[in-house]
Write a protein that holds these residues in place. Structure first.
Motif, PDB file in Angstrom:
ATOM      1  N   LEU A 148       0.811  -1.213   0.000  1.00  0.00           N
ATOM      2  CA  LEU A 148       0.000   0.000   0.000  1.00  0.00           C
ATOM      3  C   LEU A 148       0.847   1.266   0.000  1.00  0.00           C
ATOM      4  N   GLN A 149       2.112   1.139   0.401  1.00  0.00           N
ATOM      5  CA  GLN A 149       2.974   2.319   0.464  1.00  0.00           C
ATOM      6  C   GLN A 149       3.590   2.675  -0.886  1.00  0.00           C
ATOM      7  N   ILE A 150       3.498   1.773  -1.859  1.00  0.00           N
ATOM      8  CA  ILE A 150       4.153   2.065  -3.135  1.00  0.00           C
ATOM      9  C   ILE A 150       3.233   1.969  -4.338  1.00  0.00           C
ATOM     10  N   ILE A 151       2.197   1.131  -4.291  1.00  0.00           N
ATOM     11  CA  ILE A 151       1.366   0.947  -5.473  1.00  0.00           C
ATOM     12  C   ILE A 151       0.534   2.199  -5.716  1.00  0.00           C
ATOM     13  N   GLY A 152       0.570   2.669  -6.922  1.00  0.00           N
ATOM     14  CA  GLY A 152      -0.163   3.870  -7.296  1.00  0.00           C
ATOM     15  C   GLY A 152       0.392   4.410  -8.594  1.00  0.00           C
ATOM     16  N   LYS A 153       0.096   5.666  -8.880  1.00  0.00           N
ATOM     17  CA  LYS A 153       0.534   6.258 -10.132  1.00  0.00           C
ATOM     18  C   LYS A 153       2.016   6.585 -10.137  1.00  0.00           C
TER      19      LYS A 153
ATOM     20  N   MET B 257       2.561  -3.778 -24.278  1.00  0.00           N
ATOM     21  CA  MET B 257       3.351  -2.895 -23.417  1.00  0.00           C
ATOM     22  C   MET B 257       2.489  -2.326 -22.296  1.00  0.00           C
ATOM     23  N   GLU B 258       1.232  -2.053 -22.600  1.00  0.00           N
ATOM     24  CA  GLU B 258       0.306  -1.574 -21.570  1.00  0.00           C
ATOM     25  C   GLU B 258       0.101  -2.630 -20.489  1.00  0.00           C
ATOM     26  N   ILE B 259      -0.069  -3.883 -20.910  1.00  0.00           N
ATOM     27  CA  ILE B 259      -0.267  -4.983 -19.964  1.00  0.00           C
ATOM     28  C   ILE B 259       0.984  -5.190 -19.113  1.00  0.00           C
ATOM     29  N   MET B 260       2.156  -5.141 -19.752  1.00  0.00           N
ATOM     30  CA  MET B 260       3.411  -5.361 -19.035  1.00  0.00           C
ATOM     31  C   MET B 260       3.688  -4.259 -18.021  1.00  0.00           C
ATOM     32  N   GLY B 261       3.068  -3.092 -18.213  1.00  0.00           N
ATOM     33  CA  GLY B 261       3.271  -1.991 -17.286  1.00  0.00           C
ATOM     34  C   GLY B 261       2.360  -2.019 -16.084  1.00  0.00           C
ATOM     35  N   LYS B 262       1.387  -2.929 -16.067  1.00  0.00           N
ATOM     36  CA  LYS B 262       0.462  -3.007 -14.937  1.00  0.00           C
ATOM     37  C   LYS B 262       1.110  -3.712 -13.750  1.00  0.00           C
TER      38      LYS B 262
ATOM     39  N   THR C  72       2.561   9.273 -15.754  1.00  0.00           N
ATOM     40  CA  THR C  72       1.848   8.027 -15.486  1.00  0.00           C
ATOM     41  C   THR C  72       2.840   6.876 -15.563  1.00  0.00           C
ATOM     42  N   PHE C  73       2.838   6.050 -14.532  1.00  0.00           N
ATOM     43  CA  PHE C  73       3.763   4.915 -14.463  1.00  0.00           C
ATOM     44  C   PHE C  73       3.170   3.727 -15.208  1.00  0.00           C
ATOM     45  N   GLY C  74       3.962   3.138 -16.087  1.00  0.00           N
ATOM     46  CA  GLY C  74       3.532   1.954 -16.826  1.00  0.00           C
ATOM     47  C   GLY C  74       4.760   1.234 -17.333  1.00  0.00           C
ATOM     48  N   PHE C  75       4.672   0.667 -18.534  1.00  0.00           N
ATOM     49  CA  PHE C  75       5.860   0.043 -19.111  1.00  0.00           C
ATOM     50  C   PHE C  75       6.964   1.080 -19.255  1.00  0.00           C
ATOM     51  N   THR C  76       6.570   2.303 -19.627  1.00  0.00           N
ATOM     52  CA  THR C  76       7.474   3.444 -19.584  1.00  0.00           C
ATOM     53  C   THR C  76       6.836   4.524 -18.716  1.00  0.00           C
ATOM     54  N   LEU C  77       7.641   5.462 -18.267  1.00  0.00           N
ATOM     55  CA  LEU C  77       7.132   6.584 -17.489  1.00  0.00           C
ATOM     56  C   LEU C  77       6.770   7.691 -18.482  1.00  0.00           C
ATOM     57  N   HIS C  78       5.490   7.804 -18.820  1.00  0.00           N
ATOM     58  CA  HIS C  78       5.093   8.719 -19.884  1.00  0.00           C
ATOM     59  C   HIS C  78       4.241   9.872 -19.359  1.00  0.00           C
TER      60      HIS C  78
END
Length: 518
Positions: A53-58, A220-225, A494-500
């Motif tokens: 809970l301390q790290i998961i998020g945007k 890439m979207e899936i891999m960033g989740k 936004t954090f994902g496969f890349t930071l975009h």
């Protein structure tokens, strides 16, 4: 009926969690029965979920950077069942990526890639001690990223950069705006597909058939989740997030395209009477030659190898170009400096060529500063401790612990960088861009054995697209719409496969195109 199924799934989930809690309790009791070594410090966590809970998020890269200021550059977390050690300083990164590279060169398998068997054959996941990993690194170094291959494919990169600008201009003349990052994604995709297959696999036309392009973006979207199965392996078979299903669907589509191109090339080679001209042999030819020369490599290996190339070399490049433009828009003086330099070298009524890049020291500094502030992959790819006798800055690291290097935090370390949060390209003037990853003060491409092998191509594609955009359009704030104020320019990420960028840059922020003759 639907409610009954949902209730049954919830009960099943609760039973698994209770079982897991019992196993954790037993494991903790066993640990208390033996003397404990002082491991890395870290924040206390909750039962079962630990510190999730301390790290998961945007913005988990920011959350971990904040925690590291309290607990130090070597910090221990528990993410579900996964013990994770977070590295947040150049000195600690040097120990992991150089001094003890052989100890920490393993990978913690992601449950995201496991459903398609990618972890068994991918260069990103294979052990660095394996002969297959060494083979693929050799292929990349000699057949794709060597100086000779970069020279041979220079015209391809210049042509694709020109096509990018032509597309934006034509869309603008018809009254349409263009998502700059998406357009750069297509350009990067076509540069790589031409080097590999001698053909375009991407299209700027949204009405065209884009199955490959869309499948690649979706993967890439899936891999960033964040994948719950990474932290709670007992839940993997439930596929609660649809990741397993999505990865299989996307990979099947991508592999079908690869297989079709491979089959067509094999058929064409069988009909070819004369020996092939070595100057026009692309990577696919070299890979097919490898199958004949090395009996341990087959078509399935090649398809997974190609998947690595396209995943790693498209979104990362387009994201970096967009962040560079965003920073320049917020810093008009830097934008003016870059434009003056490019205009002076390129001159009027021409287009930027790959051969111009070495004459753009300020532009190169802009790219380097962008990579410092906005590394495409803030955590790189996590590593694994492969023994229980390793230490990082004096802290013992438990065997099989996941090692996460926060490249984003290292690039903004105020003890290393003056004005660490400010965009100042001048700090890199006179500094060789190829030192990236060697001094550990910024490691956007990683370092050591696992350094990104495509760094040399990325440092050609990104500056070329960025220089073309700066040269071809008027980006000065006085010409931008909506009463543009540089300091207020949205930089949400936004954090994902890349930071975009959360809010893309569109071409309707341009007033006009100029300098470009085609």
């Amino acid at each position: 009926m639907k409610h009954t199924v949902v209730l049954a799934l919830l009960l099943l989930l609760i039973s698994f969690l209770l079982t897991y809690l019992l196993l954790v309790a037993v494991k903790s009791r066993r640990r208390r029965s033996s003397p404990l070594l002082p491991g890395p410090p870290g924040p206390p966590g909750w039962p079962i979920i630990g510190n999730l809970l301390q790290i998961i998020g945007k913005a988990p890269h920011r959350s971990l950077a904040d925690l590291s200021r309290v607990y130090g550059p070597v910090m221990s977390l528990r993410l579900g069942s996964l013990t994770t050690v977070v590295i947040s300083s150049p000195d600690a990164a040097r120990e992991v990526l150089k001094t003890l590279d052989h100890v920490f060169s393993g990978r913690t398998f992601s449950e995201t890639v496991r459903p398609i068997g990618h972890h068994e054959v991918s260069i990103a996941w294979l052990p660095s001690t394996s002969s297959r990993w060494r083979l693929w690194r050799k292929v990349l170094a000699t057949k794709l990223f060597s100086r000779e291959r970069h020279k041979a494919t220079k015209a391809v990169r210049s042509k694709k950069a020109k096509e990018l600008i032509t597309f934006i201009i034509e869309r603008g003349e018809r009254g349409f705006s263009v998502d700059i990052a998406r357009a750069c994604f297509v350009t990067s995709l076509n540069v790589i597909s031409n080097v590999v297959f001698s053909t375009d696999l991407g299209s700027y036309d949204s009405r065209a058939s884009l199955e490959f392009q869309e499948s690649l973006s979706r993967m890439m979207e899936i891999m960033g989740k964040p994948n719950l199965a990474n932290y709670f392996p007992c839940l993997e078979f439930l596929d609660l997030q649809g990741i397993r299903k999505g990865m299989k669907m996307c990979s099947e589509r991508l592999f079908q395209v690869f297989q079709g191109l491979i089959d067509a090339r094999i058929a064409g080679r069988s009909l070819q009477a004369k020996p092939r001209d070595a100057s026009i042999i692309d990577l696919l030819d070299s890979l097919l030659d490898l199958i004949q020369e090395d009996g341990s490599v087959d078509v399935n290996d090649i398809k997974h190898f190609l998947l690595d190339l396209f995943v790693a070399g498209t979104g990362t490049n387009s994201t970096t170009v967009e962040w560079a433009l965003a920073e320049l828009l917020r810093n008009p003086e830097a934008m003016a400096n870059a434009k003056v330099e490019i205009n002076f070298i390129v001159g009027p009524n021409r287009f930027v060529r790959d051969s111009n890049l070495l004459e753009f020291p300020y532009l190169q500094a802009v790219v380097t500063e962008t990579l410092r502030l906005h590394p495409p992959s803030p955590f790189l790819i996590p590593r694994k401790a492969e023994s229980d006798d390793a230490e990082i800055l004096g802290y013992p690291i438990p065997e099989n612990a996941q090692i996460v290097v926060n490249a984003w935090a290292i690039g903004r370390d105020p003890t290393v960088w003056e004005n660490a949060e400010r965009f100042e390209p001048e700090r890199f003037l006179g500094r060789d861009i190829e030192t990236i990853g060697k001094d550990f003060e910024m490691i956007p491409f990683g370092a050591g054995l696992r350094i990104c092998p495509g760094i040399s191509l990325a440092l050609r594609i990104v500056p070329l697209m960025l220089a073309s955009l700066i040269y071809s359009f008027e980006w000065h704030p006085k010409n931008l719409k909506n009463m543009f104020v540089p300091e207020d320019f949205n930089m949400d990420e936004t954090f994902g496969f890349t930071l975009h960028k959360t809010r893309p840059i569109y071409s309707d922020t341009l007033e006009k195109a100029y300098n470009y003759f085609y």
